[in-house]
Design an enzyme around this catalytic site. Structure first.
Site, PDB file in Angstrom:
ATOM      1  N   ASP A  16       0.871  -1.163   0.000  1.00  0.00           N
ATOM      2  CA  ASP A  16       0.000   0.000   0.000  1.00  0.00           C
ATOM      3  C   ASP A  16       0.919   1.227   0.000  1.00  0.00           C
ATOM      4  O   ASP A  16       2.118   1.121   0.301  1.00  0.00           O
ATOM      5  CB  ASP A  16      -0.892  -0.042   1.242  1.00  0.00           C
ATOM      6  CG  ASP A  16      -1.739   1.194   1.404  1.00  0.00           C
ATOM      7  OD1 ASP A  16      -2.379   1.594   0.410  1.00  0.00           O
ATOM      8  OD2 ASP A  16      -1.760   1.758   2.503  1.00  0.00           O
ATOM      9  N   ASP A  18      -0.102   5.165   0.984  1.00  0.00           N
ATOM     10  CA  ASP A  18      -0.310   6.090   2.095  1.00  0.00           C
ATOM     11  C   ASP A  18      -0.445   5.340   3.412  1.00  0.00           C
ATOM     12  O   ASP A  18      -1.286   4.453   3.547  1.00  0.00           O
ATOM     13  CB  ASP A  18      -1.575   6.923   1.855  1.00  0.00           C
ATOM     14  CG  ASP A  18      -1.487   7.737   0.580  1.00  0.00           C
ATOM     15  OD1 ASP A  18      -0.564   8.558   0.468  1.00  0.00           O
ATOM     16  OD2 ASP A  18      -2.333   7.536  -0.319  1.00  0.00           O
ATOM     17  N   ASP A 174      -1.631  -0.923   5.867  1.00  0.00           N
ATOM     18  CA  ASP A 174      -1.944  -0.435   7.217  1.00  0.00           C
ATOM     19  C   ASP A 174      -3.435  -0.349   7.486  1.00  0.00           C
ATOM     20  O   ASP A 174      -3.842   0.144   8.539  1.00  0.00           O
ATOM     21  CB  ASP A 174      -1.316   0.949   7.427  1.00  0.00           C
ATOM     22  CG  ASP A 174      -1.996   2.032   6.590  1.00  0.00           C
ATOM     23  OD1 ASP A 174      -2.100   1.840   5.360  1.00  0.00           O
ATOM     24  OD2 ASP A 174      -2.413   3.060   7.147  1.00  0.00           O
TER      25      ASP A 174
END
Length: 227
Positions: A16, A18, A174
């Protein structure tokens, strides 16, 4: 960290963006505060916005303008993206430990790429700012396909584009959507605990294969084919 010695790196690592590779919250804050200034609202502070960043533009607008109607906020998304494009890469940067991690992966012969829900045109602008444009093997954005995470298709397409089977990839993210997408794609998953989360999020309930506190902890994992 949850028993990383039991997990080995396969041929490719997908990330991922961001909240995982990139601490983009300061750029997002600048964009949100541009929106708030235009609407006569005082600026937010980073701590107020940071937990919402991995949830996307609509979540950030919801946090910034909680009294506005959701339908009205929806019409503001293009303006927010325009503001963010102007702030792109000006305030944030890779999380500490990310650059050494990527260098180690490359030295070990592991392919790495990015699968993000950020629009592809914005993510592609970031890569040269970070010096990643020739290093990132594949980039899938939130609008590259007809669906985005938590749908597994972006991950399976990323694997197809680099010519590596999903079972030979790991996905690091996240947000719960990242882990759900990895599971659906048949990839093993790593939960990046340093990322952006709301207070009510419980990353231990996402059923990721490994949870780590820092990017450096990935370097402690053996690198080789998945058993």
């Amino acid at each position: 960290m949850s028993e990383p010695q039991r997990m080995t790196f396969p041929k490719a690592v997908l990330f991922d963006l961001d909240g995982t590779l990139l601490d983009s919250a300061p750029d997002m804050l600048a964009a949100i505060n541009c929106m708030r200034a235009d609407r006569g609202t005082p600026p937010m502070i980073l701590a107020e916005l940071r937990p919402h960043v991995s949830k996307g533009a609509r979540a950030m607008l919801g946090a910034a303008f909680p009294k506005a109607d959701a339908a009205e906020r929806e019409t503001w998304v293009p303006a927010f993206l325009d503001c963010y494009e102007r702030e792109l890469g000006r305030h944030g940067g890779p999380f500490e430990g990310v650059e050494p991690l990527l260098a180690r992966l490359e030295a070990a012969g592991c392919v790495w790429g990015i699968v993000t829900n950020k629009p592809e045109y914005l993510a592609s602008q970031l890569l040269p700012l970070l010096g990643w444009q020739s290093r990132c093997a594949v980039l899938i954005g939130g609008d590259t396909l007809a669906v985005r995470k938590p749908d597994p298709l972006p991950l399976t397409v990323a694997a197809e584009r680099i010519g590596i089977a999903p079972a030979d990839c790991i996905y690091v993210g996240d947000d719960e959507r990242d882990i759900v997408a990895a599971r659906g794609a048949g990839m093993r998953s790593v939960v990046a605990l340093w990322g952006y989360r709301l207070s009510e999020d419980d990353p231990f309930a996402w059923r990721g294969d490994v949870l780590i506190d820092t990017p450096q902890e990935l370097l402690g994992l053996a690198i080789g084919p998945q058993p």
